[in-house]
Design an enzyme around this catalytic site. Structure first.
Site, short mmCIF file in Angstrom:
data_model
loop_
_atom_site.label_atom_id
_atom_site.label_comp_id
_atom_site.label_asym_id
_atom_site.label_seq_id
_atom_site.Cartn_x
_atom_site.Cartn_y
_atom_site.Cartn_z
N ASP A 1 5.59 5.47 2.38
CA ASP A 1 5.21 6.99 2.63
C ASP A 1 6.62 7.73 2.66
O ASP A 1 7.63 7.47 2.81
CB ASP A 1 4.54 6.95 3.88
CG ASP A 1 3.54 8.21 4.24
OD1 ASP A 1 2.45 7.90 3.76
OD2 ASP A 1 4.07 9.43 3.90
N SER B 1 -5.12 2.48 7.74
CA SER B 1 -5.29 1.44 6.55
C SER B 1 -4.51 0.29 6.67
O SER B 1 -4.88 -0.91 6.53
CB SER B 1 -5.35 2.17 5.16
OG SER B 1 -4.00 2.35 4.94
N HIS C 1 -1.11 10.91 -5.15
CA HIS C 1 -2.09 11.20 -6.17
C HIS C 1 -1.82 12.24 -7.34
O HIS C 1 -2.77 12.61 -8.03
CB HIS C 1 -3.31 11.70 -5.54
CG HIS C 1 -3.88 10.75 -4.33
ND1 HIS C 1 -3.90 9.73 -4.30
CD2 HIS C 1 -4.15 11.20 -3.03
CE1 HIS C 1 -4.34 9.18 -3.15
NE2 HIS C 1 -4.51 10.27 -2.33
N GLN D 1 7.19 7.43 -4.20
CA GLN D 1 6.57 6.53 -4.94
C GLN D 1 6.99 7.07 -6.65
O GLN D 1 6.94 6.09 -7.42
CB GLN D 1 5.14 6.39 -5.05
CG GLN D 1 4.37 7.72 -5.22
CD GLN D 1 2.96 7.48 -5.23
OE1 GLN D 1 2.20 7.90 -4.28
NE2 GLN D 1 2.17 6.69 -5.99
N ASP E 1 -2.19 4.52 -2.86
CA ASP E 1 -3.18 5.61 -2.24
C ASP E 1 -2.36 6.61 -1.70
O ASP E 1 -2.53 7.12 -0.52
CB ASP E 1 -4.07 4.93 -0.83
CG ASP E 1 -4.88 5.88 -0.23
OD1 ASP E 1 -5.36 7.10 -0.96
OD2 ASP E 1 -5.37 5.84 0.92
N ASP F 1 -8.18 7.21 -5.93
CA ASP F 1 -8.29 8.67 -6.16
C ASP F 1 -7.84 9.19 -7.44
O ASP F 1 -7.22 10.24 -7.48
CB ASP F 1 -7.53 9.36 -4.94
CG ASP F 1 -8.03 9.01 -3.62
OD1 ASP F 1 -9.06 8.46 -3.55
OD2 ASP F 1 -7.19 9.36 -2.60
N GLU G 1 0.88 -1.29 0.06
CA GLU G 1 -0.12 0.02 0.01
C GLU G 1 0.72 1.23 -0.04
O GLU G 1 1.71 1.28 1.00
CB GLU G 1 -0.94 0.07 1.15
CG GLU G 1 -1.82 1.28 1.29
CD GLU G 1 -2.93 1.34 1.88
OE1 GLU G 1 -4.14 1.43 1.43
OE2 GLU G 1 -2.80 1.05 3.26
N ILE G 2 0.77 2.09 -1.11
CA ILE G 2 1.54 3.22 -1.10
C ILE G 2 0.75 4.55 -0.53
O ILE G 2 -0.48 4.68 -0.84
CB ILE G 2 1.59 3.63 -2.59
CG1 ILE G 2 2.57 2.72 -3.44
CG2 ILE G 2 2.33 4.99 -2.71
CD1 ILE G 2 2.65 2.68 -4.68
N GLY G 3 1.17 4.91 0.63
CA GLY G 3 0.58 5.78 1.45
C GLY G 3 0.09 5.33 2.63
O GLY G 3 -0.68 4.58 3.01
#
Length: 249
Positions: A88, A70, A135, A110, A132, A161, A62-64
């Site tokens: 992150d 989460s 963006h 990222q 996530d 998003d 999971e990015i973010g």
């Protein structure tokens, strides 16, 4: 007889507190202290595409990380066999590294292909990637271009998003360059086997055993089963493809 309705008609959207269903959504609603920032309508999409991984040994990126909520949610939903990696740019998110037995956090941008390559070398190949992150167009496109071809052959890549494709503050990759537009181009890649006009049409009526098996396509076309657009989300499902053919039985 036509009922007079047209796709371009202007209609109102209802205001609803509950916009998804299922166990994952229930987990999200059950607590207010996790620090999870998610759009409510995302959870049906998660369940549809990620439910099959629940209770299995797989790798998810999971990015973010943000407030770590989460990561907690995924750890509880997927179970202890899942290996969860969070990324992150904020060094403070290292506080969540090892906060759950199956969770690891790394710091990096990222949009940096070298960082993503090192990350994938350390933890990949990933079965699931959830973007996530920041963006911006550059972040979303660069992450997809590097990570997607490195994933497992039946992996799922989710870019969240994507409504930011319509907001100027996230447009950092050049005029008209957005994740939405990038994904539209991938649809053309998906259909690459059918280019060639009548010659291509005739080819697909021949049984595979009677062909040379040398149809050349992009790696994306060869390794992608579907591209699905949802409200603010794009999902890419991986699966090895064979040369298509048709027959009458």
């Amino acid at each position: 007889m036509s009922n007079g309705k047209k796709l371009g008609d202007r209609v109102g959207l209802a205001a609803r507190d509950v916009q998804s269903t299922g166990d994952l959504y229930d987990l999200f609603l059950s607590r207010n202290d996790r620090g999870i920032h998610k759009w409510h309508h995302y959870f049906d999409v998660y369940t549809r595409h990620l439910g099959r991984f629940r209770g299995t040994a797989f790798r998810v990126l999971e990015i973010g990380v943000s407030k770590g909520g989460s990561l907690s949610l995924w750890s509880e939903f997927f179970g202890p066999e899942a290996r969860i990696v969070g990324v992150d740019v904020d060094p403070q998110t290292l506080a969540f590294d090892g906060g759950w037995a199956n969770v690891t956090v790394r710091i990096g941008d990222q949009a940096d292909p070298e960082f993503l390559a090192r990350l994938d070398d350390e933890f990949g190949p990933f079965d699931v990637v959830i973007d996530d992150g920041g963006h911006t167009a550059r972040q979303q496109i660069n992450s997809f271009n590097l990570l997607y071809p490195r994933m497992t052959e039946r992996g799922v890549y989710i870019c969240e998003d994507t409504h930011t494709s319509y907001w100027a503050r996230f447009a950092d990759a050049g005029p008209g360059v957005t994740m939405i537009e990038h994904a539209k181009k991938m649809i053309d890649h998906l259909h690459e086997p059918y280019r060639g006009g009548d010659k291509a049409f005739d080819r697909f009526g021949i049984r595979p055993t009677d062909r040379e098996g040398n149809l050349q396509v992009t790696r994306f076309a060869a390794e992608t089963f579907s591209v699905l657009f949802y409200d603010s989300m794009i999902v890419f499902e991986r699966r090895p493809r064979a040369e298509p053919f048709r027959e009458i039985r």
